[in-house]
Design an enzyme around this catalytic site. Structure first.
Site, short mmCIF file in Angstrom:
data_model
loop_
_atom_site.label_atom_id
_atom_site.label_comp_id
_atom_site.label_asym_id
_atom_site.label_seq_id
_atom_site.Cartn_x
_atom_site.Cartn_y
_atom_site.Cartn_z
N CYS A 239 0.80 -1.22 0.00
CA CYS A 239 0.00 0.00 0.00
C CYS A 239 0.84 1.28 0.00
O CYS A 239 0.30 2.37 -0.03
CB CYS A 239 -0.94 -0.01 1.19
SG CYS A 239 -1.89 -1.54 1.29
N HIS A 379 -2.42 8.22 5.94
CA HIS A 379 -2.68 6.86 5.46
C HIS A 379 -4.01 6.39 6.04
O HIS A 379 -4.85 5.88 5.31
CB HIS A 379 -1.54 5.94 5.90
CG HIS A 379 -1.63 4.56 5.33
ND1 HIS A 379 -1.67 4.32 3.97
CD2 HIS A 379 -1.69 3.34 5.93
CE1 HIS A 379 -1.74 3.01 3.77
NE2 HIS A 379 -1.77 2.40 4.94
N GLU A 390 0.20 6.08 13.42
CA GLU A 390 0.49 7.20 12.51
C GLU A 390 0.41 8.53 13.25
O GLU A 390 1.26 9.40 13.06
CB GLU A 390 -0.48 7.18 11.34
CG GLU A 390 -0.20 8.27 10.31
CD GLU A 390 -1.09 8.18 9.08
OE1 GLU A 390 -0.81 8.90 8.11
OE2 GLU A 390 -2.06 7.39 9.10
N LYS A 410 -9.47 7.77 2.64
CA LYS A 410 -10.00 6.41 2.61
C LYS A 410 -11.35 6.28 3.30
O LYS A 410 -12.04 5.28 3.11
CB LYS A 410 -9.00 5.44 3.25
CG LYS A 410 -7.68 5.33 2.48
CD LYS A 410 -6.71 4.39 3.18
CE LYS A 410 -5.37 4.30 2.46
NZ LYS A 410 -4.57 5.54 2.61
N HIS A 415 -9.66 1.69 0.81
CA HIS A 415 -8.21 1.59 0.69
C HIS A 415 -7.85 1.00 -0.67
O HIS A 415 -8.05 -0.19 -0.92
CB HIS A 415 -7.68 0.70 1.82
CG HIS A 415 -6.20 0.71 1.96
ND1 HIS A 415 -5.36 1.29 1.04
CD2 HIS A 415 -5.39 0.19 2.93
CE1 HIS A 415 -4.11 1.14 1.42
NE2 HIS A 415 -4.10 0.48 2.57
N PHE A 474 2.01 -3.34 4.01
CA PHE A 474 2.42 -4.60 4.61
C PHE A 474 3.91 -4.81 4.33
O PHE A 474 4.41 -4.51 3.25
CB PHE A 474 1.63 -5.76 4.00
CG PHE A 474 0.24 -5.95 4.57
CD1 PHE A 474 -0.27 -5.10 5.52
CD2 PHE A 474 -0.55 -7.02 4.14
CE1 PHE A 474 -1.55 -5.28 6.04
CE2 PHE A 474 -1.82 -7.22 4.65
CZ PHE A 474 -2.33 -6.35 5.60
#
Length: 488
Positions: A239, A379, A390, A410, A415, A474
């Site tokens: 991502c 994010h 975050e 998002k 996402h 990831f």
């Protein structure tokens, strides 16, 4: 090595530490890289000797932090001259951002495949997608959606930059590159190929199985269609992919490898394999009764992210080249940073060290002080651990967050995985050019630890000085890029 305590207040230079035992100097750390005590990174623009006193060093450090230097060489300044996308709100940049400003949700029940037995039955699924005028019918029928989205977004970005095919044919196309990445690649093509192998045998596998599955094919197909012969490859960092592409594309321009780079991300994983795989990871929200309220960054009742899809592409160009051809300059790319958490395959570090280091590297590369940043496109996937990690990282870098606003795109589009950073970069640039920030919707019960303005539920007017866009993936991949209004 014994544990190292790192301080990241400025993200530019770490303070020299004196040993309490013998007074000898300890190694100085720039991020996580040890340096000699009598040398400071060249980017700090000064040297100091081992005899420099602590008070003198603090004064020098403060001076360096308060006066970072942005790139001034027009060959190395990188500007945005075109934008293109494919999204749940259509293929038009203005329509996309207007929908975000309105706080619309693009999350709906899945009808692309039978998801009735799935524990998650909704997504940011694109409907009524049209590639007319961008992909010929024969190829359109064969292509995986991942590459269809890429081709349409890429060609629309080139159009927006006034780089239509007739114009491109008059240019040196060896100086124009493509760097569009994907986290998953052609997942439908891959799944169909495996299904054919299992059910009918290897002779029934289509010859397009491998070409349309591998992650580099978006960049390749876009180049084949447009004749762009410059640097061409893909990056796949889950991502974080699109921001990695922007970062590397800009560096190609700054090194002189190219004058123009078409860069971004693309993804089409709203299929049985993609949704089923993320269900198995226990990463998705299961709010099936209210899909439009499922993606809720920083809300206390969040229960996972919502899978989305699409493509977001920027035309990045050296300022010198853009001015020579009279291009419309939309905004400026200032710099970026990339790091790894080196922690866990799917979980973020709770202390946010990988992310805070990444933000610091981005600011350093951009020549920007923390005080100059007043907008963060986060994010913010709506996961329990990720959202707070975050925010912790942001607080480490930005000591005074009173003037900062942050939001979560998002919350409305889900996402987009490898495409997320591309779509969010466009949201950043539109925030810069319109003076309006889109809301973070579904913000009902904000986490107490989140004391930064998240633009809850309703858009806000805000003059953006410097915007940063965060993307994490990831594997612990972190990527942060910075944009600002263009000033000659």
């Amino acid at each position: 090595m014994a544990s190292i305590a790192t301080t990241c207040s400025s993200g530019l230079i770490s303070r020299r530490k004196q040993s309490s035992n013998n007074g000898s100097s300890m190694p100085q750390f720039h991020g996580l890289k040890a340096m000699e005590t009598n040398h400071v990174a060249a980017s700090s623009a000064f040297n100091w000797s081992a005899s420099t006193s602590a008070s003198e060093f603090r004064a020098i450090k403060a001076m360096a932090v308060s006066a970072p230097k942005r790139e001034t060489d027009p060959k190395k300044r990188v500007v945005i001259t075109g934008m293109g996308l494919v999204s749940v709100f259509g293929n038009d940049v203005n329509t996309f951002y207007d929908s975000l400003l309105e706080g619309k949700s693009g999350i709906t029940l899945i009808d692309r495949f039978d998801a009735s037995d799935f524990t998650v039955r909704f997504a940011g699924q694109i409907r009524d997608f049209s590639s007319v005028g961008y992909i010929d019918g024969k190829n359109d029928r064969r292509l995986d959606d991942c590459w269809r989205y890429c081709l349409v977004a890429g060609k629309k970005a080139l159009e927006d930059a006034s780089l239509t095919q007739d114009v491109l044919e008059t240019m040196d196309r060896t100086r124009i590159g493509v760097l569009v990445g994907s986290g998953m690649g052609g997942l439908t093509a891959f799944s169909s190929g495996v299904e054919a192998l299992i059910q009918k045998g290897f002779k029934k596998i289509t010859p397009f199985f491998i070409p349309y599955s591998i992650t580099n094919m978006g960049s390749a197909l876009l180049a084949i269609d447009t004749g762009l012969m410059g640097p061409n490859y893909s990056i796949s960092t889950a991502c974080a992919t699109a921001n990695y592409c922007f970062f590397n594309a800009a560096n190609h321009i700054r090194r002189g490898d190219a004058d123009i780079m078409v860069a971004g991300g693309t993804e089409a994983a709203v299929n049985a394999t993609g949704v089923g795989g993320f269900i198995a990871c226990r990463a998705l929200s299961q709010r099936n009764d209210e899909p439009h309220r499922a993606s809720r960054p920083w809300d206390q009742n969040r229960d996972g992210f919502v899978i989305g899809e699409g493509s977001g592409v920027l035309v990045m160009e050296s300022l010198e080249h853009a001015m020579k051809r009279g291009a419309n300059i939309i905004a400026e790319y200032l710099g970026g940073g990339i790091t790894c958490d080196a922690h866990h395959m799917t979980d973020p570090r709770k202390d946010g060290l990988g992310v805070s280091t990444c933000i610091a590297k981005c600011l350093e590369d951009s020549g920007v002080s923390p005080e100059e940043v007043n907008y963060v496109n986060c994010h913010a996937t709506s996961t329990l651990a990720g959202d707070l990690a975050e925010v912790n990282a942001i607080k480490k870098i930005f000591k005074d967050t009173s003037g900062i606003k942050m939001n979560g795109t998002k919350s409305m589009i889900g996402h987009g995985l490898g495409a997320a950073g591309g779509l969010e970069a466009i949201a950043c640039v539109k925030a810069i050019t319109t003076g309006w920030l889109h809301p973070t919707i579904n913000q009902d019960n904000l986490e107490p630890a989140v004391d930064i303005d998240t633009v809850p539920n309703v858009k806000k007017q805000h003059e953006v000085n410097v915007a940063i866009s965060n993307s994490f993936g990831f594997g612990g991949h972190n990527s942060v890029v910075a944009f600002a209004p263009f000033k000659p």
